[in-house]
Design a protein around this motif. Structure first.
Motif, PDB file in Angstrom:
ATOM      1  N   ALA A 118     -20.982 104.478 120.937  1.00  0.00           N
ATOM      2  CA  ALA A 118     -20.228 105.363 121.825  1.00  0.00           C
ATOM      3  C   ALA A 118     -19.392 104.544 122.800  1.00  0.00           C
ATOM      4  O   ALA A 118     -19.809 103.476 123.257  1.00  0.00           O
ATOM      5  CB  ALA A 118     -21.184 106.260 122.590  1.00  0.00           C
ATOM      6  N   ASP A 119     -18.213 105.051 123.109  1.00  0.00           N
ATOM      7  CA  ASP A 119     -17.315 104.381 124.050  1.00  0.00           C
ATOM      8  C   ASP A 119     -17.347 105.128 125.381  1.00  0.00           C
ATOM      9  O   ASP A 119     -16.855 106.249 125.493  1.00  0.00           O
ATOM     10  CB  ASP A 119     -15.892 104.369 123.487  1.00  0.00           C
ATOM     11  CG  ASP A 119     -14.894 103.722 124.438  1.00  0.00           C
ATOM     12  OD1 ASP A 119     -15.323 103.043 125.386  1.00  0.00           O
ATOM     13  OD2 ASP A 119     -13.690 103.908 124.216  1.00  0.00           O
ATOM     14  N   PHE A 120     -17.958 104.534 126.385  1.00  0.00           N
ATOM     15  CA  PHE A 120     -18.061 105.142 127.703  1.00  0.00           C
ATOM     16  C   PHE A 120     -17.097 104.511 128.700  1.00  0.00           C
ATOM     17  O   PHE A 120     -17.225 104.692 129.901  1.00  0.00           O
ATOM     18  CB  PHE A 120     -19.491 105.007 128.238  1.00  0.00           C
ATOM     19  CG  PHE A 120     -20.489 105.792 127.443  1.00  0.00           C
ATOM     20  CD1 PHE A 120     -20.567 107.167 127.560  1.00  0.00           C
ATOM     21  CD2 PHE A 120     -21.347 105.153 126.563  1.00  0.00           C
ATOM     22  CE1 PHE A 120     -21.484 107.892 126.824  1.00  0.00           C
ATOM     23  CE2 PHE A 120     -22.262 105.872 125.820  1.00  0.00           C
ATOM     24  CZ  PHE A 120     -22.338 107.244 125.950  1.00  0.00           C
TER      25      PHE A 120
ATOM     26  N   SER B  95     -17.645 108.765 137.785  1.00  0.00           N
ATOM     27  CA  SER B  95     -18.458 109.732 138.511  1.00  0.00           C
ATOM     28  C   SER B  95     -18.082 109.716 139.980  1.00  0.00           C
ATOM     29  O   SER B  95     -17.477 108.762 140.474  1.00  0.00           O
ATOM     30  CB  SER B  95     -19.943 109.410 138.343  1.00  0.00           C
ATOM     31  OG  SER B  95     -20.229 108.187 138.974  1.00  0.00           O
ATOM     32  N   ARG B  96     -18.463 110.789 140.672  1.00  0.00           N
ATOM     33  CA  ARG B  96     -18.151 110.911 142.090  1.00  0.00           C
ATOM     34  C   ARG B  96     -19.223 111.777 142.726  1.00  0.00           C
ATOM     35  O   ARG B  96     -19.691 112.739 142.126  1.00  0.00           O
ATOM     36  CB  ARG B  96     -16.784 111.560 142.245  1.00  0.00           C
ATOM     37  CG  ARG B  96     -16.280 111.581 143.667  1.00  0.00           C
ATOM     38  CD  ARG B  96     -14.898 112.138 143.708  1.00  0.00           C
ATOM     39  NE  ARG B  96     -14.991 113.427 144.346  1.00  0.00           N
ATOM     40  CZ  ARG B  96     -13.986 114.233 144.520  1.00  0.00           C
ATOM     41  NH1 ARG B  96     -12.800 113.921 144.062  1.00  0.00           N
ATOM     42  NH2 ARG B  96     -14.138 115.369 145.129  1.00  0.00           N
ATOM     43  N   VAL B  97     -19.596 111.468 143.946  1.00  0.00           N
ATOM     44  CA  VAL B  97     -20.591 112.244 144.674  1.00  0.00           C
ATOM     45  C   VAL B  97     -19.971 112.701 145.987  1.00  0.00           C
ATOM     46  O   VAL B  97     -19.427 111.899 146.738  1.00  0.00           O
ATOM     47  CB  VAL B  97     -21.864 111.402 144.952  1.00  0.00           C
ATOM     48  CG1 VAL B  97     -22.850 112.188 145.774  1.00  0.00           C
ATOM     49  CG2 VAL B  97     -22.470 110.935 143.649  1.00  0.00           C
ATOM     50  N   ASP B  98     -20.058 113.991 146.237  1.00  0.00           N
ATOM     51  CA  ASP B  98     -19.589 114.551 147.502  1.00  0.00           C
ATOM     52  C   ASP B  98     -20.772 115.134 148.243  1.00  0.00           C
ATOM     53  O   ASP B  98     -21.702 115.660 147.643  1.00  0.00           O
ATOM     54  CB  ASP B  98     -18.564 115.673 147.273  1.00  0.00           C
ATOM     55  CG  ASP B  98     -17.186 115.142 146.937  1.00  0.00           C
ATOM     56  OD1 ASP B  98     -16.891 113.992 147.310  1.00  0.00           O
ATOM     57  OD2 ASP B  98     -16.412 115.868 146.303  1.00  0.00           O
TER      58      ASP B  98
END
Length: 104
Positions: free
Chosen positions: A27-29, A34-37
């Protein structure tokens, strides 16, 4: 005749494995992000306070101190489930998270 001083020479040996199974691709990640608010950082409100358990403390006593009512003990218990298996077994010296009061 064999020569006991001579060891076998395997330097020219090669190996190969064949299979009829389909090749699988990894798999190509590389494009994942990602982000956290959190509203706590944006509004400047503290999301929780830390409290060090003293001898004789109970979650009810701590809830009464922070929230004004002992019946809010489960709020503190829920916030500390990672370290508390039983709400009746808190130990002096434990550091508990006490979530900010939301005017219960």
């Amino acid at each position: 005749m064999s020569h006991p001083d001579r060891k076998a020479d395997f330097s020219g040996v090669t190996s190969r494995v064949d299979t009829t199974a389909d090749k699988t691709h990894t798999a190509d990640f590389s494009a994942v992000s990602s982000r956290v608010d959190t509203t706590a950082q944006k509004t400047g409100q503290a999301s929780s306070e830390l409290y060090t358990v003293k001898p004789g403390d109970t979650l009810s006593h701590i809830a009464k101190h922070f929230y004004g009512k002992a019946s809010a003990w489960n709020t503190i218990y829920d916030a500390n489930r990672d370290q508390l298996d039983n709400p009746d077994r808190i130990q002096p010296g434990q550091v508990l998270r006490v979530p900010a009061r939301d005017d219960r």
